[in-house]
Every structure is written in structure tokens, then in C-alpha cells.
Design a protein around this motif. Sequence first.
Motif, PDB file in Angstrom:
ATOM      1  N   VAL A 245       1.072  -4.167  -8.083  1.00 30.47           N
ATOM      2  CA  VAL A 245       0.308  -3.971  -6.837  1.00 30.47           C
ATOM      3  C   VAL A 245       0.131  -2.553  -6.595  1.00 30.47           C
ATOM      4  CG1 VAL A 245      -0.121  -4.230  -4.402  1.00 30.47           C
ATOM      5  CG2 VAL A 245       0.768  -6.253  -5.775  1.00 30.47           C
ATOM      6  N   GLU A 246       1.362  -1.828  -6.772  1.00 33.05           N
ATOM      7  CA  GLU A 246       1.506  -0.232  -6.654  1.00 33.05           C
ATOM      8  C   GLU A 246       0.453   0.536  -7.682  1.00 33.05           C
ATOM      9  OE1 GLU A 246       4.720   3.241  -7.619  1.00 33.05           O
ATOM     10  OE2 GLU A 246       5.489   1.357  -7.016  1.00 33.05           O
ATOM     11  N   PRO A 256      -7.638  -1.008  -0.468  1.00 38.21           N
ATOM     12  CA  PRO A 256      -7.491  -2.594  -0.891  1.00 38.21           C
ATOM     13  C   PRO A 256      -8.576  -3.029  -1.669  1.00 38.21           C
ATOM     14  CG  PRO A 256      -8.104  -2.531   1.461  1.00 38.21           C
ATOM     15  CD  PRO A 256      -7.614  -1.109   1.010  1.00 38.21           C
ATOM     16  N   LEU A 271       0.180 -12.053  -6.592  1.00 37.87           N
ATOM     17  CA  LEU A 271       0.024 -10.383  -6.984  1.00 37.87           C
ATOM     18  C   LEU A 271      -1.186 -10.067  -6.533  1.00 37.87           C
ATOM     19  CD1 LEU A 271       2.746 -10.002  -9.941  1.00 37.87           C
ATOM     20  CD2 LEU A 271       2.963  -9.477  -7.388  1.00 37.87           C
ATOM     21  N   ASP A 274      -1.995  -9.800  -3.010  1.00 40.07           N
ATOM     22  CA  ASP A 274      -1.369  -8.807  -2.601  1.00 40.07           C
ATOM     23  C   ASP A 274      -2.164  -7.628  -2.588  1.00 40.07           C
ATOM     24  OD1 ASP A 274       1.165  -9.867  -1.447  1.00 40.07           O
ATOM     25  OD2 ASP A 274       2.183  -9.432  -3.651  1.00 40.07           O
ATOM     26  N   THR A 275      -3.005  -7.394  -3.505  1.00 41.82           N
ATOM     27  CA  THR A 275      -3.754  -6.148  -3.573  1.00 41.82           C
ATOM     28  C   THR A 275      -4.852  -6.019  -2.735  1.00 41.82           C
ATOM     29  OG1 THR A 275      -5.355  -7.307  -5.390  1.00 41.82           O
ATOM     30  CG2 THR A 275      -3.580  -6.220  -6.264  1.00 41.82           C
ATOM     31  N   VAL A 278      -3.053  -5.480   1.659  1.00 35.88           N
ATOM     32  CA  VAL A 278      -2.019  -4.422   2.083  1.00 35.88           C
ATOM     33  C   VAL A 278      -2.338  -3.504   2.963  1.00 35.88           C
ATOM     34  CG1 VAL A 278      -0.975  -4.120  -0.399  1.00 35.88           C
ATOM     35  CG2 VAL A 278      -3.269  -2.907   0.034  1.00 35.88           C
TER      36      VAL A 278
END
Length: 393
Positions: A245-246, A256, A271, A274-275, A278
Motif C-alpha cells: 500500500v505504501e 488514494p 490490500l 487498503d489503497t 487510506v
Amino acid sequence: MAEAAPQLPKTMSAMLLTGHGDVDKLQYRQDVVTPRPGPGQVLVQVTATAKNNTDRKAREGLYPTKGKEEVTSFAMGGSPTLTFPRIQGADIAGRVVAVGEGVDVSRIGERGLLDFNIYADERRDINLTPDYYGHGADGGYAEYVVVPADQFHHVPNPELQDAELASMGMCSYQTAYHMMTSANISAGERVLVTGASGGVGTALIQLCRIVGAIPYAVSQLDKADALLALGAEAVIDRGDLATFVERVLAETSGKPIDAVMDLVGGQMTDLFIDTMIVDMQGRSRYPRLSIAGASGGNISEMMWTRIYLYQVQIFGVSHGTREEAEQLIEWIRSGALKPVLHGAFKLSDLHNAERYFVNRDSNYLGKIVIVPDAQWETHGAPFALATAEEQGL
């Protein structure tokens, strides 16, 4: 009576799928009866048919809908329509050599591309019980195939070779486009494309650019140059999942992802979500995930509280609609969409093509096509891959 070109053979070569299992269930025969077109149909002499993952999954019975150990064919309309023997191959390019009753004889000689769907009705905007040629009816792993006249679309573009045209087939491109229309992708949106080096992934990258969206590709970094040239804004390697994600956010300058086009599933799905969640401040639309594949696993674990509290919209996608197919054909004819052809195999060498497809190396990008042996010198040889011995198959 069907109108036909002269010297139409009584039998043809074809690869028959004889049951669920490994590649030994695919039998090459040279005595299969050549089909004849019925009312509203055309007979197409096949010059190239793109290979799709659905061919393998249907052969192996990998479409479970209830239990993890279930072995079944694709079946959305009630009883399974895959019966044996069956000729697989959905993305068919070729030329009309005969027409059935009600079809203008002027169509004989047309080069075209098949809309691979077997539609349950005449609706243009929805397709609730998708089936397809190569599954519910015989497909293109043969010298000839019968298809509906109105679904075999004329694509005369002389700059496109037949193998290249087949690589732009509807199984990949229509699936990609339906993923986007389901999620209502619009200009300026950041779209994460998973499985970006495959047929659907490369189609998604191009289609995002056509509608003005910004595609971020998830793929191996050794394919980055090719994907960037195709239109990807950036290429993100799966790499260390703890930093995935980072690394995505590093490419978006911390903004995002607006929507994910997921062909992977499995542990990655959470995951991908998650993107998108955030940072919910300043968003103008809900985060969206379209999923049309599960190459990373058929089971994903996620918290439903995250889905409904962050209002993540999830779209399951299979095939597409008549409207979408016709739009794609327009873009192909205009040159807005480009072929991504990896290489070609002879029809008689389909066993090795199947093995190559499963064990493809880091150079693989786009599609491989299957060319009837009788058409090989013209339509296959210019795109031939290494021999089976050189490939280590």
C-alpha cells in the motif's frame, strides 16, 4: 439453403476437449465434420483464435460456486452447457466462407472478429446468464466455426494481421470494459489494474486512457517499460506485501486509488481495498472494486465492517453486453485500441501452448493465439514463438 464458397471440405481439423482434466483431454482430430450455417448464421474459416485462461479453467473444472473442492464447468443459466466433446476457443478471427438463410451473400469474404458471448436474449444493456463460444457451443480451435452473423463483426483494417486481431478478442477486452462500466470509471480517476501484463490487464490500461482515467499497473518490474509504453502511469511490483500500500501511494503522491480492477483475488484483495480507503477526506465518489478473476486464490479474508463503513462498492464481472462489444469494435476499427500479441502456436501444438500459458516466463505480455495448421504459414509463422524443445516443454 446456405450459400457457400466452392470446395468447402466435408471434414476439418479440430482440437476436441473430451472431459475435465489435464491437457491429455485435448485430442487433435482431422476427421471432424465441417459445420454448416443455419438461419442467421455464418460459417467462418478460422485464421487465429486467442488463448484465454477460461479455456484452462473450463477444462480443469475450476469454476466452483459452492464448495472449495467442487469441480464444475462455468454454469450461470441453470444446467451446465459444457458437454463433451467440445471445441474450445472464444476469441475468433477469420473470414466468412458461407452464409445461412437470411444472411446477405455479400458477407462472404469478410474478415472479422467474433463477439464471443452466447446471449440469452436480445437485450443490449445487460447479460445476466453469460455463456460463450468454446463452452456452450463449439469455438475456434478448429478450421471452421458457425457463429451468429450479427456477432461476427467486420474489421477490414489492413494494418492489423489476423493474429493481432484475434489478440484483441472480446473475452479479454469486453471483460475489461465491463469491469470499468460496472464501476462507472470516469476521466481523471486513479485506477489500480492488477494482473496488468495479461490480456485483460493490458486491455484495461488502454481502455482507461481512452476514457481519460489514470491506470496504475501491478506487475513484475521487468515488464514496466512495455506497460508504461502501453499507457500505464506507473508500475508497482507486488513485492513485499507489508509495504504494498505504501508503494502504491508513493506513485500517486499520497492520493488514494479511486477504483481497483482486480484479476487476482486471494490475499491481495484486502490490500487493494487498503489503497482506496487510506484517506476518505475530499473524495467525490465511493471507492469501487471490480473483480473478474481469482488467479491469486479463490478465497479472500476481509472485514465486512471495513467494507460497509468505508462504503466500498464491489462489482462481480463476467463477460459484458452487446453495447459494450459494439463500442469496442468501433475503437478497434478506428485504431484507438492496439493489439498486444505475445506469439502464436499451431493448433496441433495446443498441448504445448497450454503448458506455455501456465508456465509463462517474465517476458510474457498480452496474448498468445492459436492458428490452424493449414493457416500457419500466412497467419501464424510471422508470430511464432520458440520451438517446444527451446521452451523446455
